[in-house]
Design a protein around this motif. Sequence first.
Motif, mmCIF file in Angstrom:
data_model
loop_
_atom_site.group_PDB
_atom_site.id
_atom_site.type_symbol
_atom_site.label_atom_id
_atom_site.label_comp_id
_atom_site.label_asym_id
_atom_site.label_seq_id
_atom_site.Cartn_x
_atom_site.Cartn_y
_atom_site.Cartn_z
ATOM 1 N N GLU A 121 0.958 -1.214 0.029
ATOM 2 C CA GLU A 121 -0.149 -0.084 -0.051
ATOM 3 C C GLU A 121 0.819 1.306 -0.076
ATOM 4 O O GLU A 121 0.700 2.218 -0.621
ATOM 5 C CB GLU A 121 -0.988 -0.018 1.116
ATOM 6 N N TRP A 122 1.951 1.165 0.866
ATOM 7 C CA TRP A 122 2.917 2.375 0.899
ATOM 8 C C TRP A 122 3.557 2.546 -0.443
ATOM 9 O O TRP A 122 3.620 3.810 -0.977
ATOM 10 C CB TRP A 122 4.099 1.993 1.821
ATOM 11 N N THR A 124 2.277 1.857 -3.684
ATOM 12 C CA THR A 124 1.314 2.304 -4.400
ATOM 13 C C THR A 124 1.015 3.498 -4.205
ATOM 14 O O THR A 124 1.110 4.419 -5.134
ATOM 15 C CB THR A 124 -0.117 1.318 -4.169
ATOM 16 N N GLU A 125 0.670 4.124 -2.912
ATOM 17 C CA GLU A 125 0.011 5.365 -2.640
ATOM 18 C C GLU A 125 1.384 6.404 -2.904
ATOM 19 O O GLU A 125 1.016 7.534 -3.342
ATOM 20 C CB GLU A 125 -0.282 5.313 -1.352
ATOM 21 N N ARG A 126 2.577 6.240 -2.511
ATOM 22 C CA ARG A 126 3.538 7.091 -2.706
ATOM 23 C C ARG A 126 4.396 6.821 -3.657
ATOM 24 O O ARG A 126 5.131 7.789 -4.011
ATOM 25 C CB ARG A 126 4.494 6.642 -1.433
#
Length: 168
Positions: A121-122, A124-126
Amino acid sequence: MTSAGASDARDRDVEGRARNARPRDGLGRPLPYGTEGVPRQPEGVVRAPEQTVAEAQTLLDAGRPFHAHEVFEDAWKSGPEEERTLWRGLAQLAVGLTHAARGNAVGGARLLRRGAGALGEWETERGEYRPYGIDLAGLVRWARELAGRLESGHGPVAAGEEAPRLGP
């Protein structure tokens, strides 16, 4: 029913908060009072991110993932809000390895997958794949591979031998 003074017998830290003072082994399991355990990680230490990574790697390499999780937890609780997913995911990987080394394959696999999800998730988001030199993609692969082995009946594992490399 407990007497009013019974709570006074609890182990307390210097601020008076309840804290179990029993010694612990390298995997964080409590040992009997009077037994020599491994040094505990101090709680609530604010470190630079690079210090967090270096200290956690040293503990992982020494087969002490429970203690590495405490270092990551400090970063998770004291760091900037936007980095909490990163540090929480790393803490979950360390706890997953702890459970795997203790023989809890189900709990270990679950936490490894949860940590891998947080790190994914980190990413993908960042769009950031190596924050503070941490190889997120490599850690996600490692966690999923170890979780798969645990789910297929492999375990317990040797924490020091299975410890991941956080970076290059």
